[in-house]
Write a protein that holds these residues in place. Structure first.
Motif, PDB file in Angstrom:
ATOM      1  N   ARG A  48       0.811  -1.220   0.000  1.00 24.97           N
ATOM      2  CA  ARG A  48       0.000   0.000   0.000  1.00 24.97           C
ATOM      3  C   ARG A  48       0.845   1.271   0.000  1.00 24.97           C
ATOM      4  N   GLN A  49       1.877   1.338   0.822  1.00 26.72           N
ATOM      5  CA  GLN A  49       2.686   2.562   0.902  1.00 26.72           C
ATOM      6  C   GLN A  49       3.387   2.850  -0.423  1.00 26.72           C
ATOM      7  N   GLN A  50       3.912   1.817  -1.066  1.00 28.57           N
ATOM      8  CA  GLN A  50       4.557   2.000  -2.357  1.00 28.57           C
ATOM      9  C   GLN A  50       3.537   2.419  -3.420  1.00 28.57           C
ATOM     10  N   LEU A  51       2.328   1.855  -3.337  1.00 25.18           N
ATOM     11  CA  LEU A  51       1.276   2.241  -4.276  1.00 25.18           C
ATOM     12  C   LEU A  51       0.914   3.705  -4.090  1.00 25.18           C
ATOM     13  N   LYS A  52       0.813   4.164  -2.855  1.00 24.63           N
ATOM     14  CA  LYS A  52       0.453   5.559  -2.591  1.00 24.63           C
ATOM     15  C   LYS A  52       1.525   6.523  -3.091  1.00 24.63           C
ATOM     16  N   GLU A  53       2.791   6.086  -3.124  1.00 26.54           N
ATOM     17  CA  GLU A  53       3.853   6.922  -3.679  1.00 26.54           C
ATOM     18  C   GLU A  53       3.717   7.042  -5.198  1.00 26.54           C
ATOM     19  N   MET A  54       3.232   5.990  -5.833  1.00 27.57           N
ATOM     20  CA  MET A  54       3.082   5.991  -7.284  1.00 27.57           C
ATOM     21  C   MET A  54       1.771   6.635  -7.718  1.00 27.57           C
ATOM     22  N   VAL A  55       0.708   6.359  -6.973  1.00 23.11           N
ATOM     23  CA  VAL A  55      -0.639   6.816  -7.333  1.00 23.11           C
ATOM     24  C   VAL A  55      -1.175   7.633  -6.159  1.00 23.11           C
ATOM     25  N   PRO A  56      -1.131   8.951  -6.240  1.00 26.21           N
ATOM     26  CA  PRO A  56      -1.544   9.782  -5.098  1.00 26.21           C
ATOM     27  C   PRO A  56      -3.063   9.927  -4.997  1.00 26.21           C
ATOM     28  N   LEU A 107      -1.891 -11.450   0.512  1.00 23.12           N
ATOM     29  CA  LEU A 107      -0.803 -12.400   0.768  1.00 23.12           C
ATOM     30  C   LEU A 107      -1.019 -13.099   2.097  1.00 23.12           C
ATOM     31  N   SER A 108      -1.608 -12.378   3.023  1.00 15.47           N
ATOM     32  CA  SER A 108      -1.941 -12.923   4.335  1.00 15.47           C
ATOM     33  C   SER A 108      -3.205 -12.196   4.800  1.00 15.47           C
ATOM     34  N   PRO A 109      -3.755 -12.559   5.935  1.00 19.16           N
ATOM     35  CA  PRO A 109      -4.970 -11.873   6.385  1.00 19.16           C
ATOM     36  C   PRO A 109      -4.802 -10.367   6.583  1.00 19.16           C
ATOM     37  N   ARG A 110      -3.579  -9.896   6.804  1.00 16.47           N
ATOM     38  CA  ARG A 110      -3.368  -8.472   7.053  1.00 16.47           C
ATOM     39  C   ARG A 110      -2.507  -7.775   6.010  1.00 16.47           C
ATOM     40  N   THR A 111      -2.163  -8.464   4.935  1.00 17.14           N
ATOM     41  CA  THR A 111      -1.277  -7.889   3.922  1.00 17.14           C
ATOM     42  C   THR A 111      -1.903  -8.011   2.542  1.00 17.14           C
ATOM     43  N   VAL A 112      -2.089  -6.859   1.890  1.00 16.93           N
ATOM     44  CA  VAL A 112      -2.565  -6.867   0.509  1.00 16.93           C
ATOM     45  C   VAL A 112      -1.494  -6.243  -0.372  1.00 16.93           C
ATOM     46  N   VAL A 113      -1.431  -6.715  -1.611  1.00 15.11           N
ATOM     47  CA  VAL A 113      -0.445  -6.219  -2.571  1.00 15.11           C
ATOM     48  C   VAL A 113      -1.105  -6.049  -3.928  1.00 15.11           C
TER      49      VAL A 113
END
Length: 86
Positions: A15-23, A44-50
């Motif tokens: 998410r953080q990397q996505l927010k840097e690319m897509v504001p 990827l896990s219950p608390r991690t989305v990619v």
């Protein structure tokens, strides 16, 4: 010495990397995903989305190539007057 072909793998971003690319706000990205206008996330896990990096980069390239659609112009003179409470 034998060489093997490089393994095919998919680069993903969090998410953080996505927010840097897509504001855009998280809610906007979620709504666009629901409408099919943005690459879908996957868990990827219950608390991690990619997101798939290649899909996000392709979406950005497509957005850069298309002209921006402007919102409709609203004529404020057509608004109905409402009484002021007070």
């Amino acid at each position: 010495m034998t060489t093997t072909a490089p393994a095919n793998y998919t680069r993903t971003i969090r998410r953080q990397q996505l927010k840097e690319m897509v504001p855009l706000a998280d809610s906007t990205i979620f709504e666009m995903e629901q409408r099919g206008e943005f690459p879908r996330r996957y868990a990827l896990s219950p608390r991690t989305v990619v997101w798939n990096l290649a899909e996000v980069e392709a979406w950005l390239a497509d957005r850069r190539a298309r002209p921006i659609r402007r919102a409709q112009v609203v004529d404020v003179r057509d608004r109905r007057p409402r009484p002021v409470k007070g």
